[in-house]
Design a protein around this motif. Structure first.
Motif, PDB file in Angstrom:
ATOM      1  N   ASP A   1       0.834  -1.204   0.000  1.00  0.00           N
ATOM      2  CA  ASP A   1       0.000   0.000   0.000  1.00  0.00           C
ATOM      3  C   ASP A   1       0.867   1.252   0.000  1.00  0.00           C
ATOM      4  OD1 ASP A   1      -2.602  -1.286   0.151  1.00  0.00           O
ATOM      5  OD2 ASP A   1      -2.076  -1.824   2.210  1.00  0.00           O
ATOM      6  N   ALA A   2       1.950   1.228   0.795  1.00  0.00           N
ATOM      7  CA  ALA A   2       2.854   2.377   0.842  1.00  0.00           C
ATOM      8  C   ALA A   2       3.432   2.672  -0.542  1.00  0.00           C
ATOM      9  CB  ALA A   2       3.971   2.123   1.853  1.00  0.00           C
ATOM     10  N   ALA A   3       3.782   1.619  -1.287  1.00  0.00           N
ATOM     11  CA  ALA A   3       4.322   1.810  -2.633  1.00  0.00           C
ATOM     12  C   ALA A   3       3.288   2.451  -3.552  1.00  0.00           C
ATOM     13  CB  ALA A   3       4.787   0.469  -3.194  1.00  0.00           C
ATOM     14  N   HIS A   4       2.028   2.046  -3.411  1.00  0.00           N
ATOM     15  CA  HIS A   4       0.964   2.662  -4.207  1.00  0.00           C
ATOM     16  C   HIS A   4       0.745   4.116  -3.793  1.00  0.00           C
ATOM     17  CE1 HIS A   4       0.004  -1.509  -5.327  1.00  0.00           C
ATOM     18  NE2 HIS A   4      -0.750  -1.013  -6.286  1.00  0.00           N
ATOM     19  N   ALA A   5       0.726   4.370  -2.475  1.00  0.00           N
ATOM     20  CA  ALA A   5       0.463   5.725  -1.970  1.00  0.00           C
ATOM     21  C   ALA A   5       1.595   6.682  -2.334  1.00  0.00           C
ATOM     22  CB  ALA A   5       0.268   5.686  -0.458  1.00  0.00           C
TER      23      ALA A   5
ATOM     24  N   GLY B   1      -5.567   4.451   3.317  1.00  0.00           N
ATOM     25  CA  GLY B   1      -4.977   3.662   4.402  1.00  0.00           C
ATOM     26  C   GLY B   1      -3.730   4.306   4.959  1.00  0.00           C
ATOM     27  N   ALA B   2      -2.891   4.880   4.069  1.00  0.00           N
ATOM     28  CA  ALA B   2      -1.676   5.557   4.517  1.00  0.00           C
ATOM     29  C   ALA B   2      -2.014   6.789   5.348  1.00  0.00           C
ATOM     30  CB  ALA B   2      -0.825   5.945   3.307  1.00  0.00           C
ATOM     31  N   ALA B   3      -3.039   7.551   4.920  1.00  0.00           N
ATOM     32  CA  ALA B   3      -3.450   8.736   5.670  1.00  0.00           C
ATOM     33  C   ALA B   3      -3.965   8.359   7.047  1.00  0.00           C
ATOM     34  CB  ALA B   3      -4.510   9.504   4.884  1.00  0.00           C
TER      35      ALA B   3
ATOM     36  N   GLY C   1       0.006  10.872   4.442  1.00  0.00           N
ATOM     37  CA  GLY C   1       0.190   9.497   4.011  1.00  0.00           C
ATOM     38  C   GLY C   1       1.414   9.288   3.151  1.00  0.00           C
ATOM     39  N   VAL C   2       1.796  10.286   2.353  1.00  0.00           N
ATOM     40  CA  VAL C   2       2.978  10.143   1.500  1.00  0.00           C
ATOM     41  C   VAL C   2       4.233  10.037   2.353  1.00  0.00           C
ATOM     42  CG1 VAL C   2       4.399  11.270  -0.242  1.00  0.00           C
ATOM     43  CG2 VAL C   2       1.907  11.309  -0.459  1.00  0.00           C
ATOM     44  N   GLU C   3       4.331  10.877   3.387  1.00  0.00           N
ATOM     45  CA  GLU C   3       5.512  10.837   4.247  1.00  0.00           C
ATOM     46  C   GLU C   3       5.645   9.484   4.935  1.00  0.00           C
ATOM     47  OE1 GLU C   3       7.193  12.546   8.461  1.00  0.00           O
ATOM     48  OE2 GLU C   3       5.756  13.790   7.361  1.00  0.00           O
TER      49      GLU C   3
END
Length: 671
Positions: free
Chosen positions: A438-442, A457-459, A476-478
């Protein structure tokens, strides 16, 4: 088929991983001709296997009847042990007592599964103790309907398996369930560890059975009539029927295939191979072009088995690892794994409009909830796998469905959360949550699945609080970038743990050592610290290019990412050979009396040379038979002997002899 034709035969390699099923068409002279992927469908493995195989045949324009051999590797057994999953097993211990459960981690592995102790077994020379089965009846009445398989281990069964054979025959006839005997899995002494291996084997039978049956059904429907092989944990190939009876031997099947595939794809003889998948990272050494085997037996999921397999270190670290925070830390410390979650981005792809709206609802709440971003759904297993549930487990299990449900709606309180974890441990429920995938997608580095769900989900994860009550990240990006960096760093630490252990350092010298951490951090003081390895790292796995981009810099060595690294396991599945080992033992009973134990055969001799000759003959015959059962077309057999003797008053005294026969050959290929 002539040997010349054989080298031009089309071989179909399949790897069923925790997230993806890979397929390749391979030729010994031309290499990889086509490759394809499909999502692994745990509820019905046929769908994932069929999707990958159909796609690879279509890509290459191949007809089904052109396939001469099908061979598969799988991480399913390894993942099940790492995640503590599997069927419920009834353990029968013959000649042992309750105290023996405290050895080799047997009691912990048994968990809540039923065990019974029966008088019997043999002594070190294979002589029989009193065997009594009358106490077995009440135990079978109480537990027989609530297990999926039985495991049987008798005292000194490697010297004489008669009581195990009798017990297994009775259980199969009476209960109609799979039964595993310890002497079929190992010829080594150490009853509790042999019992542990047998227990784990029985626990995995249902899982591997579903895999093999699913594959066979699909191949038959697709018109592929080639022999089906499975990769064993040492990299050798065995027939599907052999793997069905001994699924424990397929632990580390995927990693072993990756080593064979790494050598095949790179031609590098000496390397550290790190294979990152969805659930685990598997690290091992290639030495002289061959996987290095673990002489102590495979270590998986914290258990030391008696399975001869690659000397592999398996870490619960992958693209689908659970992302969490270390408990009690003032500064937030990211933890990855060891449990695998279904990524939020994947769940929304599979169930459109189900996951994303719930994530958005949770984002709109003023305060973050402890269950935000978490979902549960059923694994879709047959009803028999739910045998033996408690009332609380049954009630929650009946509320689950194949569609993910948000945990903040599904459960309330810690009690139900504990119940859910038990269902996950049985493999009956799956958890969905934020993962490195998910992190890679975000972070915009991957676009395979639903990126909106990944960003949501990241947010949500970024809103979690540190020890001071502040959000752990701005957005979420960070947090996604930090998760990806953490995965690369933990991968480097896992490789260093492996190399330090290979160099003989004790448990005090690990990658968490302060000096090594400073070197990895690049922190420099008056003393400058640097790390380097003496050989390259070969990175494998579909996400290796993403997660291993900075690995070589951290470790001071070249990181090789070969073409087709995303399907190396499937390549290794068809590049291996069939191998079988048989052992015989000659023991001294007294002056002029020698006993040979080989499989179920026991025979006494008055002459040492005759006894050893018979042992070699039996071992050779057993190895040839096992190689044929494992699917070898023909085999070459080598025999080695290890004779122990001493000298007393100038006279040689024989102690024992160990004879090992190894048969090796290529698998049968359909004409």
């Amino acid at each position: 088929m002539h040997q010349g034709d054989r080298r031009e035969a089309l071989l179909l390699g399949i790897d069923t991983g925790g997230t993806y099923t890979d397929a390749v068409i391979y030729c010994e002279t031309r290499g990889v001709l086509a490759k394809a992927k499909a999502l692994t469908t745990r509820h019905d493995l046929t769908l994932g296997i069929g999707g990958a195989v159909n796609a690879v045949l279509e890509k290459g324009g191949f007809e089904a009847d052109a396939i001469g051999l099908v061979s598969m590797s799988t991480t399913l057994a390894t993942n099940a042990l790492v995640e503590g999953q599997g069927g419920r097993v009834g353990l029968v211990m013959i000649g042992f007592g309750d105290a023996d459960l405290d050895r080799a981690g047997l009691r912990a592995a048994l968990g809540g599964d039923p065990v019974v102790f029966v008088p019997g077994g043999h002594d070190v020379h294979g002589n029989e103790n009193l065997f009594e089965m009358t106490g077995l009846e009440p135990w079978l009445n109480a537990h027989g309907a609530h297990v999926t398989a039985f495991a049987v281990c008798a005292y000194f069964a490697v010297r004489n398996p008669a009581h195990e054979i009798t017990m297994c025959e009775m259980l199969r006839a009476r209960m109609g369930l799979p039964v595993t005997a310890s002497h079929e899995l190992s010829a080594r002494l150490g009853g509790p560890r042999r019992a542990l291996t047998t227990l784990l084997n029985a626990r995995l039978i249902g899982l591997i059975d579903r895999l093999i049956l699913s594959t066979k059904r699909f191949l038959s429907a697709r018109g592929i009539e080639a022999p089906l092989m499975v990769v064993r944990g040492d990299g050798a190939l065995v027939s599907a029927s052999f793997a069905h009876d001994r699924p424990i031997e397929t632990i580390l099947s995927g990693p072993a295939a990756s080593l064979v595939g790494a050598h095949c794809l790179t031609g590098i003889d000496n390397a550290i191979v790190s294979d990152i998948g969805g659930t685990t990272t598997d690290i091992a050494l290639l030495a002289g072009g061959q996987p290095r085997l673990d002489p102590e037996g495979a270590m998986v999921g914290g258990y030391r088995t008696m399975v001869e397999a690659v000397a592999m270190r398996t870490y619960g670290l992958g693209g689908d690892s659970e992302v969490s925070l270390e408990e009690g830390a003032l500064e937030p410390v990211l933890r990855l794994g060891p449990r695998r979650l279904t990524p939020l981005s994947l769940a929304e792809t599979l169930h459109p409009g189900v996951v994303l709206p719930e994530l958005e609802r949770q984002l709109n709440q003023i305060q973050p909830g402890r269950l935000d971003g978490r979902f549960a759904f059923t694994a879709g297993l047959p009803a028999r796998f739910a045998a033996g549930l408690t009332e609380a487990e049954r009630r929650l299990y009946e509320r689950l469905s194949e569609r993910p449900q948000a945990l903040d709606r599904l459960i309330s309180g810690g009690m139900e959360q504990a119940v859910l974890q038990r269902l996950v441990g049985r493999g009956l429920a799956l958890i969905c949550g934020f993962t490195p995938s998910d992190a890679a997608h975000a972070a915009g580095r991957q676009a395979t699945w639903n990126s909106d769900a990944a960003r949501a989900g990241a947010a949500l994860f970024a809103r979690r609080r540190d020890g001071r009550g502040q959000p752990i990240a701005r957005d979420g990006v960070e947090i996604s970038r930090r998760v990806l960096a953490r995965l690369t760093r933990l991968s480097a630490e896992a490789i260093l743990d492996t190399t330090l252990a290979e160099d003989g350092f004790d448990s005090a010298m690990t990658a968490r050592n302060t000096v090594i951490q400073r070197a990895l951090d690049g922190a420099q003081g008056i003393t400058r610290i640097a790390l380097s390895l003496d050989r390259p790292v070969v990175g494998l796995g579909a996400s290796a290019a993403l997660h291993y981009a900075g690995l070589g810099t951290l470790l001071g060595t070249e990181c090789v990412l070969p073409e087709h690294m995303d399907v190396a396991n499937a390549v290794g599945a068809v590049a291996g050979r069939v191998s079988a080992v048989a052992k015989a033992r000659v023991s001294r009973l007294g002056e002029g009396s020698f006993r040979v134990s080989a499989g179920a055969s026991i025979r006494d001799f008055a002459d040492e040379a005759a006894a050893i000759g018979f042992a070699e003959e039996q071992a050779r015959g057993l190895a040839a038979l096992r190689a044929a059962e494992a699917g070898a077309e023909t085999s070459v057999i080598t025999v080695g002997r290890d004779i122990s003797a001493t000298e007393v008053d100038g006279q040689r005294i024989f102690i024992e002899a160990k004879v090992t026969a190894r048969a090796s050959g290529r698998p049968r290929i359909a004409a």
